[in-house]
Design an enzyme around this catalytic site. Structure first.
Site, PDB file in Angstrom:
ATOM      1  N   CYS A  17       0.525  -1.549  -3.637  1.00 38.10           N
ATOM      2  CA  CYS A  17       1.128  -0.383  -2.984  1.00 38.10           C
ATOM      3  C   CYS A  17       2.235  -0.806  -2.023  1.00 38.10           C
ATOM      4  CB  CYS A  17       0.069   0.433  -2.257  1.00 38.10           C
ATOM      5  SG  CYS A  17      -0.900  -0.517  -1.051  1.00 38.10           S
TER       6      CYS A  17
ATOM      7  N   HIS B 271      -3.688   0.951   3.177  1.00 36.01           N
ATOM      8  CA  HIS B 271      -2.964   1.424   1.996  1.00 36.01           C
ATOM      9  C   HIS B 271      -1.598   1.937   2.446  1.00 36.01           C
ATOM     10  CE1 HIS B 271      -2.126   3.192  -1.866  1.00 36.01           C
ATOM     11  NE2 HIS B 271      -2.044   4.408  -1.355  1.00 36.01           N
TER      12      HIS B 271
END
Length: 499
Positions: free
Chosen positions: A165, A453
């Site tokens: 990510c 994240h």
């Protein structure tokens, strides 16, 4: 480009004059109004393959548009013996007999009359600014024949290949950087890698941009890009979570190194490069060290791709190490920039040898912006690492949609109380438009320093924002963007923006 003239062009002008060039330039190059640009987008289609391309040329002898990359304009020139064609992006005349673009003062004057010359395609500091790329791309998506508020061309998710990510959010920001997008979609990169086994990252970025703006909506799998990053930046290899800021700097450095072989400049001077990365992202940071004994100022200017801003209190937890600090954590991006650019007392333990006193003296140091980049990236230092101590700073730092950097420029300094202590002025009533920026991408980190994240917001149109969460793309409001935590903030110069 040849500046010595062309006998074929001179013969054509003697026989036919300049009317054909005037018509082509007025209707298919200058295209000053919105209606004219839409007409240009509909009309500028290769007459052979019926597709549009940014390398489209118009025959100067007859009514024919042809692709340069697919050799259709070359084939037309050979079959019809028409030696001259006009590049529909720059307005430059190409002579197939000479095999070069030709500079002609008379035609340049015509371009100036129409309100757009070759120089108008060059931005600040020589930065090349292609035009009308978005309009030409509309032909590639048959569902969208005009610019509309709900157009989503360029939006595409990215598959997470295992804690990637951090890479996906930076790729989204880069693919929606206007001038970088235009460069990679304009077939400007001429790969010069000798070793075929060494894949070129710039070539892969060209393919990636084409994938994003092809009109395909299914998520893209960036496995080739990931492999190249692992090959060229081994510290980022593996499936562990990496830092998005570290990946951004590594990506810009790799693109810079793979691009700069094309600019003809000496690689011995890393500060003298006109590659597309330096044209867009490189600014100049001025450091002024002032001797407290004789007020002598020593100035150095260093290039930067981003500005890292502290979020914690000054060293020591109070104002003792800063001339104008209050010891508190910054409350906004503007406050972060004020802290970054205000004078700092270096102290008795960091004496510097003064070039005027010829002895070691205490001094103050101030950083200001000597040259602003086209794209300004601000890194909010949310991850704090010290001996045996790691934490994430989740403090909300408000940041504006529009930013004026004038107060932080070297030219905005003044002297203070006769001591020549350089401080950054507050914004004056008349601010230079060249220093104003608009927000177009925000990278956020969710979670803790051990487990987190990355997501990001990107601006597709002037007032349309989307949230990118790997393969998921959802529409977002400006309010949600400005209320996000913010880790990397990308701003684009307003003077070089266009819809």
């Amino acid at each position: 480009m040849s500046f010595s003239g062309c006998q074929h062009l001179q013969a054509f002008k003697a026989a036919h004059g300049t009317q054909s060039y005037r018509i082509i330039h007025k209707y298919f190059i200058a295209a000053l109004s919105t209606e004219a640009r839409l007409r240009k987008a509909r009309s500028c289609v290769c007459h052979t393959c019926k597709t549009t391309t940014v390398r489209l040329h118009s025959c100067l002898h007859c009514v024919y548009f042809g692709c340069y990359g697919a050799n259709h304009i070359q084939e037309h020139a050979a079959s019809k013996n028409h030696t001259l064609a006009v590049d529909l992006v720059f307005g430059a005349v190409y002579c197939f007999a000479c095999g070069d673009y030709i500079y002609d003062g008379e035609l340049e004057g015509i371009a100036g009359e129409n309100g757009k010359s070759f120089e108008d395609s060059i931005g600040l500091d020589g930065c090349w600014v292609p035009t009308d790329v978005e309009l030409q791309l509309l032909h590639q998506n048959p569902k969208r024949r005009k610019i509309s508020d709900n157009s989503t061309i360029g939006l595409r998710g990215l598959i997470n290949l295992g804690n990637t990510c951090f890479m996906n959010c930076i790729v989204q920001a880069l693919t929606h950087t206007p001038l970088l997008r235009d460069y990679f979609l304009s077939d400007k990169h001429n790969c010069q890698m000798i070793n075929e086994s060494e894949r070129c990252l710039v070539c892969e970025m060209c393919r990636l941009f084409q994938e994003f703006y092809s009109g395909v909506r299914t998520p893209h799998i960036p496995y080739r890009l990931l492999h190249l990053v692992w090959t060229h930046a081994r510290h980022l290899a593996g499936y562990e979570q990496q830092d998005a800021h570290e990946f951004l700097i590594a990506a810009l450095d790799l693109l810079h190194r793979h691009c700069k072989g094309n600019n003809g400049l000496s690689s011995s001077n890393p500060h003298h490069c006109n590659c597309i990365i330096d044209q867009i992202f490189t600014g100049g940071l001025q450091s002024d060290v002032t001797c407290k004994e004789c007020n002598n100022v020593s100035t150095t200017i260093d290039p930067f791709w981003d500005i890292s801003l502290d979020l914690g209190p000054p060293p020591g937890g109070d104002a003792r190490n800063s001339l104008y600090g209050n010891g508190d954590e910054p409350s906004s991006l503007m406050e972060c920039l004020r802290r970054f650019t205000r004078p700092e007392h270096l102290g008795s333990s960091a004496k510097i040898k003064c070039g005027k006193c010829h002895s070691y003296q205490e001094s103050t140091k101030q950083l200001t912006m000597k040259k602003l980049p086209v794209v300004a990236c601000f890194h909010l230092k949310r991850f704090e690492h010290s001996t045996g101590y790691h934490k994430k700073i989740s403090t909300f730092i408000p940041f504006p949609e529009e930013l004026d950097m004038t107060p932080f420029m070297s030219s905005s300094r003044s002297h203070n109380n006769g001591y020549q202590t350089q401080v950054v002025q507050e914004a004056a009533s008349s601010l230079s438009s060249q220093n104003k920026y608009s927000l177009f991408a925000v990278v956020n980190h969710l979670g803790t320093i051990e487990s987190g994240h990355y997501t990001n917001y990107i601006r597709l149109h002037k007032n349309q924002w989307y949230k990118c969460d790997d393969h998921m793309i959802t529409k977002a409001s400006l309010d949600s963007v400005l209320r996000s935590e913010g880790y990397l903030l990308f701003y684009h110069k307003q003077i070089l923006e266009y819809e």
